[in-house]
Enzyme design. Sequence first.
Site, PDB file in Angstrom:
ATOM      1  N   THR A  47      -5.983  -2.145  -1.249  1.00 51.52           N
ATOM      2  CA  THR A  47      -6.154  -3.305  -0.971  1.00 51.52           C
ATOM      3  C   THR A  47      -6.438  -3.780   0.481  1.00 51.52           C
ATOM      4  O   THR A  47      -7.054  -4.792   0.730  1.00 51.52           O
ATOM      5  CB  THR A  47      -4.752  -4.099  -1.612  1.00 51.52           C
ATOM      6  OG1 THR A  47      -4.259  -3.797  -2.704  1.00 51.52           O
ATOM      7  CG2 THR A  47      -4.798  -5.540  -1.397  1.00 51.52           C
ATOM      8  N   TYR A 134       0.813   8.873  -3.408  1.00 53.71           N
ATOM      9  CA  TYR A 134       0.259   7.770  -4.257  1.00 53.71           C
ATOM     10  C   TYR A 134      -0.633   8.353  -5.181  1.00 53.71           C
ATOM     11  O   TYR A 134      -1.499   9.102  -5.060  1.00 53.71           O
ATOM     12  CB  TYR A 134      -0.894   7.044  -3.163  1.00 53.71           C
ATOM     13  CG  TYR A 134      -1.436   5.814  -3.597  1.00 53.71           C
ATOM     14  CD1 TYR A 134      -0.998   5.240  -4.960  1.00 53.71           C
ATOM     15  CD2 TYR A 134      -2.310   5.191  -2.906  1.00 53.71           C
ATOM     16  CE1 TYR A 134      -1.910   4.063  -5.342  1.00 53.71           C
ATOM     17  CE2 TYR A 134      -3.103   4.039  -3.473  1.00 53.71           C
ATOM     18  CZ  TYR A 134      -2.644   3.592  -4.798  1.00 53.71           C
ATOM     19  OH  TYR A 134      -3.521   2.271  -4.984  1.00 53.71           O
ATOM     20  N   LYS A 162       4.218   6.054  -5.290  1.00 59.08           N
ATOM     21  CA  LYS A 162       3.706   4.862  -5.721  1.00 59.08           C
ATOM     22  C   LYS A 162       2.853   5.501  -6.921  1.00 59.08           C
ATOM     23  O   LYS A 162       1.794   5.988  -6.809  1.00 59.08           O
ATOM     24  CB  LYS A 162       2.644   4.057  -4.789  1.00 59.08           C
ATOM     25  CG  LYS A 162       1.754   3.008  -5.412  1.00 59.08           C
ATOM     26  CD  LYS A 162       0.753   2.410  -4.220  1.00 59.08           C
ATOM     27  CE  LYS A 162       0.006   1.364  -5.032  1.00 59.08           C
ATOM     28  NZ  LYS A 162      -0.842   0.661  -4.276  1.00 59.08           N
ATOM     29  N   ILE A 205       4.588  -2.109  -5.191  1.00 60.89           N
ATOM     30  CA  ILE A 205       3.592  -1.975  -4.081  1.00 60.89           C
ATOM     31  C   ILE A 205       2.510  -2.825  -4.772  1.00 60.89           C
ATOM     32  O   ILE A 205       1.789  -2.387  -5.407  1.00 60.89           O
ATOM     33  CB  ILE A 205       2.864  -0.531  -3.309  1.00 60.89           C
ATOM     34  CG1 ILE A 205       4.268   0.023  -2.551  1.00 60.89           C
ATOM     35  CG2 ILE A 205       1.884  -1.068  -2.509  1.00 60.89           C
ATOM     36  CD1 ILE A 205       3.742   1.408  -2.006  1.00 60.89           C
TER      37      ILE A 205
END
EC number: 4.3.3.7
Length: 291
Positions: A47, A134, A162, A205
């Site tokens: 992001t 992640y 994540k 997240i």
Amino acid sequence: MFEGILPAIITPFYRDSRASLDIEGLQSNIESLLQRGVHGIVPCGSTGESATLTFEEHEQVIGKAVEVVDGRVPVLAGTGSNNTEEAVRLTRSAKDAGADGALIISPYYNKPNRSGLIKHFTKLADLDIPIVLYNVPGRTGQNLQPDLVAELARHPNIVGIKEASGDITQISRIIEETRDEEFSVISGDDAMTLPVLAVGGAGVISVAANVDPGRMVGMYEAFRAGDLARAQVLHYELAPLMRAMFIDTNPIPVKKAVELLGMAAGPVRLPLDELDEAKTEQLRKVLVNHG
């Protein structure tokens, strides 16, 4: 260590020929999120357009995040790469800047085998900074399987994942396989926040928390207080916003939403391009209805 609502923050740029870094805007955005009660800050993730930040910009963004947060919540810095040595450099820099942990995406494009993945993540964990794995198969082309995650979780510095596979069965299995470790399973999808909490996850997240941190925090805190009915109400209030964040490639919609709300955002960097007029109007309507 990492739990609750952790916004994956955007990286604001100026609308100049270089889309240069807006450090003052970054500071303002982080402070606004902190005032709304978020439980952590995640700079330089997907992001935050980490793929188009220079090494020096990574240092600036992470350093500013650590400075602004000033110990109020954890800072989990995105430092992953499909080049292990580059990931080491980024992670060491984040540690030196004072980040509380490093978010390490599974190496993309080169599709390492199992032993390569273990060596990659272990080399980063050996830098003596808490590591959150992640898993985002839609971007990396590779899925971190529960048994591999469980093996990695035995490293004392690998403290969480994540999980953005969108597969609640897989997420549940990871939680089951890591119960004996001090290991947090964090949703990587806003819409999966409540389901992941329900099976024992630690939080999210979040992309949507850039736009409405208050309701995201409210949903999490209602769940933790045992008020599932209230958490469900907030989940469904947030659902249209969560969907709107993915009417185009992340972070194109969230940057436009933040800009429409009057906060620092600016353009996305190429090869991403800005939201077209039709989708911008669609997003605007969602924001108006969201209130």
